[in-house]
Design an enzyme around this catalytic site. Sequence first.
Site, PDB file in Angstrom:
ATOM      1  N   GLN A 256       0.583  -1.394  -0.034  1.00  0.00           N
ATOM      2  CA  GLN A 256      -0.041   0.021   0.250  1.00  0.00           C
ATOM      3  C   GLN A 256       0.939   1.316  -0.260  1.00  0.00           C
ATOM      4  O   GLN A 256       1.040   2.015  -0.658  1.00  0.00           O
ATOM      5  CB  GLN A 256      -1.018  -0.317   1.443  1.00  0.00           C
ATOM      6  CG  GLN A 256      -1.811  -0.803   0.980  1.00  0.00           C
ATOM      7  CD  GLN A 256      -2.605  -0.754  -0.005  1.00  0.00           C
ATOM      8  OE1 GLN A 256      -3.644   0.191  -0.036  1.00  0.00           O
ATOM      9  NE2 GLN A 256      -2.235  -1.598  -1.091  1.00  0.00           N
ATOM     10  N   HIS A 259       1.948   3.061  -3.461  1.00  0.00           N
ATOM     11  CA  HIS A 259       0.695   3.525  -4.322  1.00  0.00           C
ATOM     12  C   HIS A 259       1.234   4.637  -4.044  1.00  0.00           C
ATOM     13  O   HIS A 259       0.706   5.612  -5.376  1.00  0.00           O
ATOM     14  CB  HIS A 259      -0.306   3.694  -3.573  1.00  0.00           C
ATOM     15  CG  HIS A 259      -1.816   2.404  -3.924  1.00  0.00           C
ATOM     16  ND1 HIS A 259      -1.852   1.912  -5.724  1.00  0.00           N
ATOM     17  CD2 HIS A 259      -1.926   1.100  -3.820  1.00  0.00           C
ATOM     18  CE1 HIS A 259      -2.681   1.136  -5.426  1.00  0.00           C
ATOM     19  NE2 HIS A 259      -2.933   0.473  -3.788  1.00  0.00           N
ATOM     20  N   GLU A 323      -9.487   1.220   5.038  1.00  0.00           N
ATOM     21  CA  GLU A 323      -9.809   1.127   3.779  1.00  0.00           C
ATOM     22  C   GLU A 323      -9.455  -0.451   3.592  1.00  0.00           C
ATOM     23  O   GLU A 323      -9.911  -1.644   3.321  1.00  0.00           O
ATOM     24  CB  GLU A 323      -8.828   1.772   2.021  1.00  0.00           C
ATOM     25  CG  GLU A 323      -9.043   1.336   1.249  1.00  0.00           C
ATOM     26  CD  GLU A 323      -8.260   1.491   0.259  1.00  0.00           C
ATOM     27  OE1 GLU A 323      -8.710   1.428  -0.761  1.00  0.00           O
ATOM     28  OE2 GLU A 323      -7.357   2.082   0.428  1.00  0.00           O
ATOM     29  N   HIS A 324      -8.734  -1.000   4.173  1.00  0.00           N
ATOM     30  CA  HIS A 324      -8.090  -2.818   4.602  1.00  0.00           C
ATOM     31  C   HIS A 324      -7.839  -2.784   5.411  1.00  0.00           C
ATOM     32  O   HIS A 324      -6.870  -2.040   6.064  1.00  0.00           O
ATOM     33  CB  HIS A 324      -6.727  -3.456   3.453  1.00  0.00           C
ATOM     34  CG  HIS A 324      -7.131  -2.363   1.924  1.00  0.00           C
ATOM     35  ND1 HIS A 324      -6.697  -1.102   1.024  1.00  0.00           N
ATOM     36  CD2 HIS A 324      -7.921  -2.930   0.664  1.00  0.00           C
ATOM     37  CE1 HIS A 324      -6.865  -1.178  -0.375  1.00  0.00           C
ATOM     38  NE2 HIS A 324      -7.773  -2.058  -0.622  1.00  0.00           N
ATOM     39  N   ASP A 357      -7.066  -6.733  -4.519  1.00  0.00           N
ATOM     40  CA  ASP A 357      -7.172  -5.662  -5.184  1.00  0.00           C
ATOM     41  C   ASP A 357      -7.132  -6.343  -7.120  1.00  0.00           C
ATOM     42  O   ASP A 357      -7.354  -5.467  -7.594  1.00  0.00           O
ATOM     43  CB  ASP A 357      -5.363  -5.444  -4.663  1.00  0.00           C
ATOM     44  CG  ASP A 357      -5.438  -3.763  -4.280  1.00  0.00           C
ATOM     45  OD1 ASP A 357      -6.076  -3.418  -3.784  1.00  0.00           O
ATOM     46  OD2 ASP A 357      -4.387  -3.606  -3.702  1.00  0.00           O
ATOM     47  N   HIS A 416     -54.298  15.138   1.008  1.00  0.00           N
ATOM     48  CA  HIS A 416     -54.377  13.930   1.471  1.00  0.00           C
ATOM     49  C   HIS A 416     -54.702  13.104   1.486  1.00  0.00           C
ATOM     50  O   HIS A 416     -55.332  11.839   1.136  1.00  0.00           O
ATOM     51  CB  HIS A 416     -52.723  14.069   2.260  1.00  0.00           C
ATOM     52  CG  HIS A 416     -51.567  13.691   1.332  1.00  0.00           C
ATOM     53  ND1 HIS A 416     -50.687  15.400   1.245  1.00  0.00           N
ATOM     54  CD2 HIS A 416     -49.852  13.150   1.698  1.00  0.00           C
ATOM     55  CE1 HIS A 416     -50.070  15.204   0.604  1.00  0.00           C
ATOM     56  NE2 HIS A 416     -49.364  14.188   0.696  1.00  0.00           N
TER      57      HIS A 416
END
Length: 425
Positions: A256, A259, A323-324, A357, A416
Amino acid sequence: MMKIYRYPEQKTWPDLVKRPVLKREEISELITQIFETVEKDGDKALIEFNKKFDKAATLEILVSEAEVENAENEVSEDLKKAIRQAEENISKFHAAQITETEKIESVKGVICWRENRAVEKVGIYIPGGTAPLFSTVLMLAVPANLAGCKEIILCTPPDSNGNINPAILFTAKLCGITKIFKTGGAQAIAAMTLGTESIPKVYKIFGPGNQFVVAAKEYAQRFGVAIDMPAGPSEVLVIADSKAVPEFCAADLLSQAEHGSDSQVVFITTDLEIFEKTIEEVEEQIKKLPRNEMAQQALNHSLFMVTQSIEEALEFSNLYAPEHLILALEDFEQYIPMISNAGSVFLGNYSCESAGDYASGTNHTLPTNAYAKNYSGVSLDSFVKKITFQHLSKEGLKNIGKTIELMAEAEGLIAHKNAVSIRLK
């Protein structure tokens, strides 16, 4: 170097879970300028932004059929085979999310049900830049096709020669995407939001990106365009016990970190020996990475800590909302119920985050920056709307008519009430 904490007090946790961010005001001002320029100059603005941000000379924004065909020859047969296998697994997982329509009779004569309708026009953003994420094409185009979206367009930044990575073009063709455009960053989001001479407006925008892309997606909502989620810089949190393998943990953290410089990794363990060995492994493995400078920048604002127990580690994780999340634990099953906030979870020593991934089948477009507290990752549902239907027979209206009349009158909405009363007379 990474931030290291042994048994940090819980009162310090709110500071520890903060992500690195740019100044919001600076980003917002730039995004506004980009949207205004794209709205005014259309394709011309995108060509200029390609020069400015990607150092790319592009005469046309639309990728030609010839470019797509040529790209197939530039992708190795082994990679094509891998992409096809990943596509098959992702399709299998997402196709299982298709649900049957079930009609419910809430009271005799009143039938209610819900049906899915695809979002007709969707835009997919694929990061290019330092890492051309052709895998994200699969993650977004496969469920879009399964959902039945009528128009799927793709935007991705060109390289310095004005070309799109061949693997992205091959994967797009495999997924049936025919409209591919050479534009990246916030300007691509602006183009899909506002439309240009070449790029049509869409109803919903999907795809991860840096903080500028995330800010642009948030800004796009002002124009009535929906987004999948605020999916920004990548992050992973690894929780390890005494049976974890330091080499594996380090590899997951670095997967990660590479990235981008704004990515963040967190490592938590209850075992001091695993703690020290994992840090040593990170320092050793990073030397061999082609993207080691970028990974090191990410590590500089990442976090390594020791906690008293796995339960405490999970409590921190739920606050961080990664996230992970990787549970490098021997008895991970017992801890699954304790997970409240995470985009995607990987269980045991052999469930590397890279599997999700690329090819396990789950989607890798996930909420970051603690948005896992209130967002899910992309799924088939992300590409559909749920429309409710109901049919009332005369008997059905009689059975609930009095209830409607009483409630409407109590709210002071007499029209109504009359809509029911006039039918019951």
